[in-house]
Every structure is written in structure tokens, then in C-alpha cells.
Motif scaffolding. Sequence first.
Motif, PDB file in Angstrom:
ATOM      1  N   ALA A  77      10.059   0.486   2.965  1.00 48.50           N
ATOM      2  CA  ALA A  77      10.780  -0.019   4.135  1.00 48.50           C
ATOM      3  C   ALA A  77      10.220   0.583   5.415  1.00 48.50           C
ATOM      4  O   ALA A  77      10.018  -0.120   6.420  1.00 48.50           O
ATOM      5  CB  ALA A  77      12.275   0.281   4.002  1.00 48.50           C
ATOM      6  N   GLN A  78       9.944   1.883   5.382  1.00 47.12           N
ATOM      7  CA  GLN A  78       9.386   2.527   6.575  1.00 47.12           C
ATOM      8  C   GLN A  78       7.988   1.989   6.866  1.00 47.12           C
ATOM      9  O   GLN A  78       7.620   1.791   8.035  1.00 47.12           O
ATOM     10  CB  GLN A  78       9.352   4.044   6.397  1.00 47.12           C
ATOM     11  N   THR A  79       7.209   1.737   5.836  1.00 47.29           N
ATOM     12  CA  THR A  79       5.896   1.142   6.033  1.00 47.29           C
ATOM     13  C   THR A  79       6.027  -0.209   6.735  1.00 47.29           C
ATOM     14  O   THR A  79       5.300  -0.501   7.693  1.00 47.29           O
ATOM     15  CB  THR A  79       5.165   0.965   4.690  1.00 47.29           C
ATOM     16  N   LEU A  80       6.955  -1.039   6.271  1.00 51.89           N
ATOM     17  CA  LEU A  80       7.180  -2.348   6.891  1.00 51.89           C
ATOM     18  C   LEU A  80       7.627  -2.207   8.338  1.00 51.89           C
ATOM     19  O   LEU A  80       7.153  -2.942   9.220  1.00 51.89           O
ATOM     20  CB  LEU A  80       8.227  -3.131   6.098  1.00 51.89           C
ATOM     21  N   ALA A  82      13.496   4.621  -7.749  1.00 51.40           N
ATOM     22  CA  ALA A  82      13.608   3.314  -7.104  1.00 51.40           C
ATOM     23  C   ALA A  82      13.958   3.459  -5.629  1.00 51.40           C
ATOM     24  O   ALA A  82      13.390   2.783  -4.768  1.00 51.40           O
ATOM     25  CB  ALA A  82      14.673   2.478  -7.819  1.00 51.40           C
ATOM     26  N   MET A  83      14.895   4.353  -5.323  1.00 47.98           N
ATOM     27  CA  MET A  83      15.319   4.535  -3.941  1.00 47.98           C
ATOM     28  C   MET A  83      14.229   5.195  -3.102  1.00 47.98           C
ATOM     29  O   MET A  83      14.006   4.825  -1.950  1.00 47.98           O
ATOM     30  CB  MET A  83      16.613   5.349  -3.882  1.00 47.98           C
ATOM     31  N   ARG A  84      13.542   6.154  -3.679  1.00 43.29           N
ATOM     32  CA  ARG A  84      12.433   6.795  -2.953  1.00 43.29           C
ATOM     33  C   ARG A  84      11.361   5.776  -2.611  1.00 43.29           C
ATOM     34  O   ARG A  84      10.912   5.673  -1.463  1.00 43.29           O
ATOM     35  CB  ARG A  84      11.818   7.923  -3.791  1.00 43.29           C
ATOM     36  N   ASN A 132       7.026   0.038  -8.098  1.00 47.91           N
ATOM     37  CA  ASN A 132       8.307  -0.497  -8.555  1.00 47.91           C
ATOM     38  C   ASN A 132       9.088  -1.270  -7.504  1.00 47.91           C
ATOM     39  O   ASN A 132      10.121  -1.855  -7.807  1.00 47.91           O
ATOM     40  CB  ASN A 132       9.182   0.641  -9.111  1.00 47.91           C
ATOM     41  N   TRP A 133       8.603  -1.312  -6.254  1.00 45.57           N
ATOM     42  CA  TRP A 133       9.311  -2.095  -5.250  1.00 45.57           C
ATOM     43  C   TRP A 133       9.137  -3.593  -5.493  1.00 45.57           C
ATOM     44  O   TRP A 133       8.128  -4.048  -6.031  1.00 45.57           O
ATOM     45  CB  TRP A 133       8.850  -1.778  -3.828  1.00 45.57           C
ATOM     46  N   LEU A 161       0.821  -1.210   0.000  1.00 45.43           N
ATOM     47  CA  LEU A 161       0.000   0.000   0.000  1.00 45.43           C
ATOM     48  C   LEU A 161       0.857   1.262   0.000  1.00 45.43           C
ATOM     49  O   LEU A 161       0.335   2.369  -0.050  1.00 45.43           O
ATOM     50  CB  LEU A 161      -0.930   0.007   1.223  1.00 45.43           C
ATOM     51  N   SER A 162       2.171   1.096   0.053  1.00 39.38           N
ATOM     52  CA  SER A 162       3.075   2.242   0.055  1.00 39.38           C
ATOM     53  C   SER A 162       2.940   3.021  -1.252  1.00 39.38           C
ATOM     54  O   SER A 162       2.796   2.425  -2.321  1.00 39.38           O
ATOM     55  CB  SER A 162       4.527   1.782   0.223  1.00 39.38           C
ATOM     56  N   PRO A 163       3.028   4.330  -1.178  1.00 36.35           N
ATOM     57  CA  PRO A 163       2.875   5.134  -2.405  1.00 36.35           C
ATOM     58  C   PRO A 163       4.088   5.049  -3.314  1.00 36.35           C
ATOM     59  O   PRO A 163       5.216   4.868  -2.855  1.00 36.35           O
ATOM     60  CB  PRO A 163       2.707   6.558  -1.858  1.00 36.35           C
ATOM     61  N   THR A 164       3.820   5.156  -4.605  1.00 36.51           N
ATOM     62  CA  THR A 164       4.884   5.276  -5.608  1.00 36.51           C
ATOM     63  C   THR A 164       4.449   6.318  -6.630  1.00 36.51           C
ATOM     64  O   THR A 164       3.256   6.495  -6.885  1.00 36.51           O
ATOM     65  CB  THR A 164       5.143   3.944  -6.347  1.00 36.51           C
ATOM     66  N   ALA A 165       5.416   6.986  -7.217  1.00 34.30           N
ATOM     67  CA  ALA A 165       5.098   7.970  -8.244  1.00 34.30           C
ATOM     68  C   ALA A 165       4.394   7.297  -9.417  1.00 34.30           C
ATOM     69  O   ALA A 165       4.770   6.195  -9.837  1.00 34.30           O
ATOM     70  CB  ALA A 165       6.377   8.653  -8.732  1.00 34.30           C
ATOM     71  N   PHE A 166       3.343   7.944  -9.913  1.00 33.25           N
ATOM     72  CA  PHE A 166       2.564   7.427 -11.042  1.00 33.25           C
ATOM     73  C   PHE A 166       1.992   6.033 -10.757  1.00 33.25           C
ATOM     74  O   PHE A 166       1.606   5.324 -11.686  1.00 33.25           O
ATOM     75  CB  PHE A 166       3.402   7.373 -12.320  1.00 33.25           C
TER      76      PHE A 166
END
Length: 201
Positions: free
Chosen positions: A132-135, A124-126, A45-46, A36-41
Motif C-alpha cells: 500500500a505504501q509503495t502504491l 499478510a498484513m505486513r 502474497n498480496w 516490486l514490494s518486498p515480501t518474506a521468502f
Amino acid sequence: MQTIEAIQTRRAVKHFDASQRFSDEQINELFSLAMLSPTAFNIQNWRFVNISDPELRKQIRAAAWDQSQVTDASLFIVICADLKSWEKHPERYWANADHAVQDFILPLIDQYYRGKDQVQRDEAMRSSGIAAQTLMLAAKTMGYDSCPMDGFDFEQVAQLINLPEDHVIALCLAIGKSIQAANPRGGQLDSDEVIINNRFV
């Protein structure tokens, strides 16, 4: 546990109860929350490589300067990202959107990433850091501890997990039951140093 308490009490721990195991339901819950973590667009990509093979864990531990959390934590995850997720059938990321939205955003994704290797890596790093913080916060809320790691040989670990060429490793994350309290916080910078109003002087 409330979110604010999880943020305040989350610490990177190094010593885990090697006998503690997660149920499949707990593992699925953690990964479901991470997704559920946000990603651009919304490119999602995780990629989360759950290292459950004990022998592989030992090999990664050797590549991580013999840090015990690699083998002792209940979960050990190599958090990666697909650098080219933006061009791999991006219509999937907007399948539930109106056609007008799809017609607008799909070309925009292509324009934003194509030919921009640094932008792809930065993204990718963002994304991986947010996941990771979500986890870590999800684990803390569930009563578990964690340790984010970049102390390992990235090339060796990439070989061990057969990382595709168009992927990158961002960090590793150990999750489990701590058997030793975290050390006191080493020191927090003053807010005046890290919070800037409007612009740097």
C-alpha cells in the motif's frame, strides 16, 4: 518528484475529481510498481482487487459509511492477501534461483508457516501494508493523491468481491486527483517518544 519529496508531501485526501481517469498504461505502471514490494521468502502474497465496476463501487461505498472517495477516486483498490500463498507451489517464487538455494529455502518456507495461523495473518498484513505504501508513494510521484482506508465493513466488502476463504482484506486504497487540500497535519509526536535507542526503559 523525488522519493523524499513524495514522502513529505503525501497526505490522505478524501475529495477526488470524479471526472479524472487513468489510462491503462498508468494503471499497469502502478500495479507493476506495487508488485516490486518486498515480501518474506518472496511469497508475493498480496492481491490487488481493482474495483472498476461503477455499480460495485456504489455497493462498497454503502459498506464504507458513504465515504465519497470510494466512488470518486480514479482507482479504488481492495488490497488483500492470500494467507496460504506460502504452500501454493512455492517453487514458483524461486524459479530463477540456483537449485542449492531452492533446496534450502523451500523447506524453510514450509517450516516457517505451516500450522501457524497467526504468523500467516501477520505476514499478510505486513506485506499488504508495504505494498500500500509503495502504491501511495508511486501515485504521489506521478502527481496523484491517495487515501488508505480501513473505515468499511470488512465482511460486507469480502462478500461483494467474492473473497476466497483463504484470503484476508488488509485495507482499501483510493487514488486520484485531489480537489481539496488536505487539512493541516493534526500533530506529530516528539521523536523522543517514538524513536527508542536499543531498548525500552
